[in-house]
Enzyme design. Sequence first.
Site, PDB file in Angstrom:
ATOM      1  N   TYR A   1       6.473  -6.161 -12.424  1.00 20.11           N
ATOM      2  CA  TYR A   1       7.679  -5.618 -11.784  1.00 20.11           C
ATOM      3  C   TYR A   1       8.653  -6.753 -11.442  1.00 20.11           C
ATOM      4  O   TYR A   1       9.809  -6.740 -11.856  1.00 20.11           O
ATOM      5  CB  TYR A   1       7.272  -4.859 -10.533  1.00 20.11           C
ATOM      6  CG  TYR A   1       8.403  -4.165  -9.806  1.00 20.11           C
ATOM      7  CD1 TYR A   1       8.913  -2.955 -10.268  1.00 20.11           C
ATOM      8  CD2 TYR A   1       8.948  -4.703  -8.638  1.00 20.11           C
ATOM      9  CE1 TYR A   1       9.943  -2.311  -9.594  1.00 20.11           C
ATOM     10  CE2 TYR A   1       9.973  -4.056  -7.957  1.00 20.11           C
ATOM     11  CZ  TYR A   1      10.466  -2.863  -8.433  1.00 20.11           C
ATOM     12  OH  TYR A   1      11.479  -2.222  -7.753  1.00 20.11           O
TER      13      TYR A   1
ATOM     14  N   GLN B   1      -1.798  -2.487   6.311  1.00 21.46           N
ATOM     15  CA  GLN B   1      -2.468  -3.507   5.500  1.00 21.46           C
ATOM     16  C   GLN B   1      -2.380  -4.867   6.196  1.00 21.46           C
ATOM     17  O   GLN B   1      -1.338  -5.205   6.773  1.00 21.46           O
ATOM     18  CB  GLN B   1      -1.848  -3.540   4.093  1.00 21.46           C
ATOM     19  CG  GLN B   1      -2.155  -2.232   3.349  1.00 21.46           C
ATOM     20  CD  GLN B   1      -1.505  -2.140   1.976  1.00 21.46           C
ATOM     21  OE1 GLN B   1      -0.662  -2.943   1.601  1.00 21.46           O
ATOM     22  NE2 GLN B   1      -1.899  -1.126   1.211  1.00 21.46           N
TER      23      GLN B   1
HETATM   24  N1  LIG Z   1      13.215   2.374  -3.276  1.00 24.06           N
HETATM   25  C1  LIG Z   1      13.225   1.058  -3.087  1.00 24.06           C
HETATM   26  O1  LIG Z   1      12.877   0.597  -2.006  1.00 24.06           O
HETATM   27  C2  LIG Z   1      13.688   0.117  -4.155  1.00 24.06           C
HETATM   28  C3  LIG Z   1      13.793  -1.230  -3.840  1.00 24.06           C
HETATM   29  C4  LIG Z   1      14.216  -2.121  -4.812  1.00 24.06           C
HETATM   30  C5  LIG Z   1      14.584  -1.672  -6.057  1.00 24.06           C
HETATM   31  N2  LIG Z   1      14.491  -0.352  -6.335  1.00 24.06           N
HETATM   32  C6  LIG Z   1      14.839   0.083  -7.691  1.00 24.06           C
HETATM   33  O2  LIG Z   1      15.588   1.289  -7.640  1.00 24.06           O
HETATM   34  C7  LIG Z   1      15.229   2.115  -8.745  1.00 24.06           C
HETATM   35  C8  LIG Z   1      14.798   3.490  -8.256  1.00 24.06           C
HETATM   36  O3  LIG Z   1      13.709   3.352  -7.374  1.00 24.06           O
HETATM   37  P1  LIG Z   1      13.079   4.629  -6.638  1.00 24.06           P
HETATM   38  O4  LIG Z   1      12.601   4.161  -5.332  1.00 24.06           O
HETATM   39  O5  LIG Z   1      14.009   5.766  -6.722  1.00 24.06           O
HETATM   40  O6  LIG Z   1      11.804   4.884  -7.548  1.00 24.06           O
HETATM   41  P2  LIG Z   1      11.252   6.191  -8.243  1.00 24.06           P
HETATM   42  O7  LIG Z   1       9.925   5.844  -8.798  1.00 24.06           O
HETATM   43  O8  LIG Z   1      11.330   7.362  -7.306  1.00 24.06           O
HETATM   44  O9  LIG Z   1      12.296   6.450  -9.415  1.00 24.06           O
HETATM   45  C9  LIG Z   1      12.220   5.834 -10.663  1.00 24.06           C
HETATM   46  C10 LIG Z   1      12.577   6.860 -11.724  1.00 24.06           C
HETATM   47  O10 LIG Z   1      12.538   6.230 -13.025  1.00 24.06           O
HETATM   48  C11 LIG Z   1      11.815   7.072 -13.923  1.00 24.06           C
HETATM   49  N3  LIG Z   1      11.235   6.212 -14.956  1.00 24.06           N
HETATM   50  C12 LIG Z   1      10.264   5.283 -14.826  1.00 24.06           C
HETATM   51  N4  LIG Z   1      10.006   4.687 -16.012  1.00 24.06           N
HETATM   52  C13 LIG Z   1      10.856   5.261 -16.913  1.00 24.06           C
HETATM   53  C14 LIG Z   1      11.066   5.088 -18.309  1.00 24.06           C
HETATM   54  N5  LIG Z   1      10.373   4.205 -19.032  1.00 24.06           N
HETATM   55  N6  LIG Z   1      12.012   5.857 -18.899  1.00 24.06           N
HETATM   56  C15 LIG Z   1      12.722   6.765 -18.201  1.00 24.06           C
HETATM   57  N7  LIG Z   1      12.558   6.978 -16.887  1.00 24.06           N
HETATM   58  C16 LIG Z   1      11.634   6.223 -16.242  1.00 24.06           C
HETATM   59  C17 LIG Z   1      10.783   7.753 -13.042  1.00 24.06           C
HETATM   60  O11 LIG Z   1      10.256   8.923 -13.615  1.00 24.06           O
HETATM   61  C18 LIG Z   1      11.600   8.029 -11.781  1.00 24.06           C
HETATM   62  O12 LIG Z   1      12.293   9.246 -11.864  1.00 24.06           O
HETATM   63  C19 LIG Z   1      14.159   1.353  -9.527  1.00 24.06           C
HETATM   64  O13 LIG Z   1      14.786   0.640 -10.573  1.00 24.06           O
HETATM   65  C20 LIG Z   1      13.613   0.377  -8.518  1.00 24.06           C
HETATM   66  O14 LIG Z   1      13.097  -0.778  -9.115  1.00 24.06           O
HETATM   67  C21 LIG Z   1      14.033   0.555  -5.424  1.00 24.06           C
HETATM   68  O1  LIG Z   2      12.349  -3.477  -1.678  1.00 28.66           O
HETATM   69  C1  LIG Z   2      11.899  -4.031  -2.651  1.00 28.66           C
HETATM   70  O2  LIG Z   2      12.502  -4.913  -3.222  1.00 28.66           O
HETATM   71  C2  LIG Z   2      10.607  -3.576  -3.254  1.00 28.66           C
HETATM   72  O3  LIG Z   2       9.764  -3.093  -2.237  1.00 28.66           O
HETATM   73  C3  LIG Z   2       8.569  -2.500  -2.594  1.00 28.66           C
HETATM   74  O4  LIG Z   2       7.542  -3.455  -2.387  1.00 28.66           O
HETATM   75  P1  LIG Z   2       6.886  -3.575  -0.971  1.00 28.66           P
HETATM   76  O5  LIG Z   2       7.815  -4.164   0.008  1.00 28.66           O
HETATM   77  O6  LIG Z   2       5.586  -4.268  -1.138  1.00 28.66           O
HETATM   78  O7  LIG Z   2       6.688  -2.042  -0.545  1.00 28.66           O
HETATM   79  P2  LIG Z   2       5.506  -1.257   0.155  1.00 28.66           P
HETATM   80  O8  LIG Z   2       4.441  -0.890  -0.798  1.00 28.66           O
HETATM   81  O9  LIG Z   2       6.178  -0.158   0.896  1.00 28.66           O
HETATM   82  O10 LIG Z   2       4.868  -2.296   1.169  1.00 28.66           O
HETATM   83  C4  LIG Z   2       5.582  -2.818   2.273  1.00 28.66           C
HETATM   84  C5  LIG Z   2       4.598  -3.459   3.235  1.00 28.66           C
HETATM   85  O11 LIG Z   2       3.819  -2.431   3.819  1.00 28.66           O
HETATM   86  C6  LIG Z   2       2.445  -2.705   3.702  1.00 28.66           C
HETATM   87  N1  LIG Z   2       1.747  -1.402   3.573  1.00 28.66           N
HETATM   88  C7  LIG Z   2       1.925  -0.611   2.491  1.00 28.66           C
HETATM   89  C8  LIG Z   2       1.290   0.603   2.412  1.00 28.66           C
HETATM   90  C9  LIG Z   2       0.447   1.023   3.453  1.00 28.66           C
HETATM   91  O12 LIG Z   2      -0.162   2.119   3.455  1.00 28.66           O
HETATM   92  N2  LIG Z   2       0.291   0.200   4.517  1.00 28.66           N
HETATM   93  C10 LIG Z   2       0.931  -0.997   4.609  1.00 28.66           C
HETATM   94  O13 LIG Z   2       0.764  -1.701   5.620  1.00 28.66           O
HETATM   95  C11 LIG Z   2       2.295  -3.623   2.498  1.00 28.66           C
HETATM   96  O14 LIG Z   2       1.177  -4.461   2.621  1.00 28.66           O
HETATM   97  C12 LIG Z   2       3.601  -4.409   2.575  1.00 28.66           C
HETATM   98  O15 LIG Z   2       3.421  -5.527   3.391  1.00 28.66           O
HETATM   99  C13 LIG Z   2       8.441  -2.036  -4.022  1.00 28.66           C
HETATM  100  O16 LIG Z   2       7.940  -3.011  -4.844  1.00 28.66           O
HETATM  101  C14 LIG Z   2       9.738  -1.659  -4.606  1.00 28.66           C
HETATM  102  O17 LIG Z   2      10.040  -0.358  -4.169  1.00 28.66           O
HETATM  103  C15 LIG Z   2      10.905  -2.504  -4.259  1.00 28.66           C
HETATM  104  O18 LIG Z   2      11.453  -3.083  -5.382  1.00 28.66           O
END
Ligand SMILES: NC(=O)c1ccc[n+]([C@@H]2O[C@H](COP(=O)([O-])OP(=O)(O)OC[C@H]3O[C@@H](n4cnc5c(N)ncnc54)[C@H](O)[C@@H]3O)[C@@H](O)[C@H]2O)c1
Ligand SMILES: O=C(O)[C@H]1O[C@H](OP(=O)(O)OP(=O)(O)OC[C@H]2O[C@@H](n3ccc(=O)[nH]c3=O)[C@H](O)[C@@H]2O)[C@H](O)[C@@H](O)[C@@H]1O
Length: 351
Positions: A175, A234
């Site tokens: 990722y 965690q």
């Molecule tokens: N939510 C966050 O905290 C967060 C943080 C940093 C970056 N992002 C980025 O924002 C975007 C959306 O994240 P989200 O939280 O909505 O996640 P999400 O998993 O809910 O949405 C991702 C979507 O992409 C689709 N998808 C995955 N692989 C695919 C493929 N090969 N072809 C077509 N569709 C595909 C999934 O089915 C899903 O609908 C992602 O690019 C993610 O990396 C999210």
């Molecule tokens: O914002 C981002 O850039 C990224 O954050 C997330 O990564 P992460 O921050 O690890 O997201 P979580 O899985 O929600 O974990 C956040 C923290 O919560 C902790 N955690 C997670 C799950 C849980 O049940 N309990 C718990 O304490 C993890 O150890 C971690 O320290 C995801 O990788 C992506 O959605 C995104 O790109």
Amino acid sequence: MESKATNCDGIIAKAPPAPSPLRMSKFTTAKMRILVTGGAGFIGSHLVDRLMESGTNEVIVADNFFSGSKDNLKRWIGHPNFELIRHDVTETLLVEVDQIYHLACPASPIFYKYNPVKTIKTNVMGTLNMLGLAKRVGARILLTSTSEVYGDPLEHPQTEEYWGNVNPIGVRSCYDEGKRVAETLMFDYHRQHGIEIRVARIFNTYGPRMNIDDGRVVSNFIAQALRGEVMTVQAPGTQTRSFCYVSDMVDGLFRLMNGDNTGPINLGNPGEFTMLELAESVKKLIEPSATYRIVENTPDDPRKRKPDISKAIKLLGWQPKITLQEGLPLMAADFRERLKNFKSSEQPLEA
Ligand SMILES: NC(=O)c1ccc[n+]([C@@H]2O[C@H](COP(=O)([O-])OP(=O)(O)OC[C@H]3O[C@@H](n4cnc5c(N)ncnc54)[C@H](O)[C@@H]3O)[C@@H](O)[C@H]2O)c1
Ligand SMILES: O=C(O)[C@H]1O[C@H](OP(=O)(O)OP(=O)(O)OC[C@H]2O[C@@H](n3ccc(=O)[nH]c3=O)[C@H](O)[C@@H]2O)[C@H](O)[C@@H](O)[C@@H]1O
């Protein structure tokens, strides 16, 4: 048409490919046509709502439904300005569009680690395919990159100038490194072909419509608290994150796409909390009887994360409005409703 966008070095790139003649015609009544990859997911579906509600756009969603769902888009299915395509972005896609929001990629660590090779393919081949499309049709393209490009950061808070501290061979690398390559591709297409790019570095975003079993921390804690389960903090629990409510994030993405700066730009809420503090907030605001226990963590978990959003404030006039205290109850209301529906649909099976 000259690109007005400046890249991260302040350099004006060469002119982008021309958009379609229809788009250039002053007589056109056509709406802006916008592709949202990953539009059936959490952030994508909220973005689709925003684009559709404006009434001035046609929206096409391309999604393979790996972590997203048609349910998230059900209010738009059948609308004349909306199309939903089951499509995997690792394959090419030919559609005539003016803007591309490229979100397709599983975002929860549980989902992106499930098939790491596919995650890399999605980030690299998916972004190449979308850039190829942008080049062919002269569209502007926005990539949703991530704060994970900073890895386990040695600078705090993280500014866009920080190059990061990422393990290239760890279990999160599919990722983190995938998104880093995706950013590289965006800037190479910009410099080499004049493509109009926008790069957002999104920090942890939460809100209604996250999968109940998404696996990310906010959805886990809320679902566990509402189900009467113990919240799984965690270890060590002192690691920090900064949580942004989804409506704020969508507003930031929209401003970035329609502004003049390529980014990369951090989008996130600078409020910083330890996971223990988050568990306490869920207990206080959502379910006073909730309890938590410390469980084992996964490798390479970043120890702290907080965005410096000075650039977003200055260049986009954007900053988040919704605090964690306000956002958690809004998300819990959505989870309560969905858990209730799930239980009632389960009842006939038990009878
Ligand atoms: N939510 C966050 O905290 C967060 C943080 C940093 C970056 N992002 C980025 O924002 C975007 C959306 O994240 P989200 O939280 O909505 O996640 P999400 O998993 O809910 O949405 C991702 C979507 O992409 C689709 N998808 C995955 N692989 C695919 C493929 N090969 N072809 C077509 N569709 C595909 C999934 O089915 C899903 O609908 C992602 O690019 C993610 O990396 C999210
Ligand atoms: O914002 C981002 O850039 C990224 O954050 C997330 O990564 P992460 O921050 O690890 O997201 P979580 O899985 O929600 O974990 C956040 C923290 O919560 C902790 N955690 C997670 C799950 C849980 O049940 N309990 C718990 O304490 C993890 O150890 C971690 O320290 C995801 O990788 C992506 O959605 C995104 O790109």
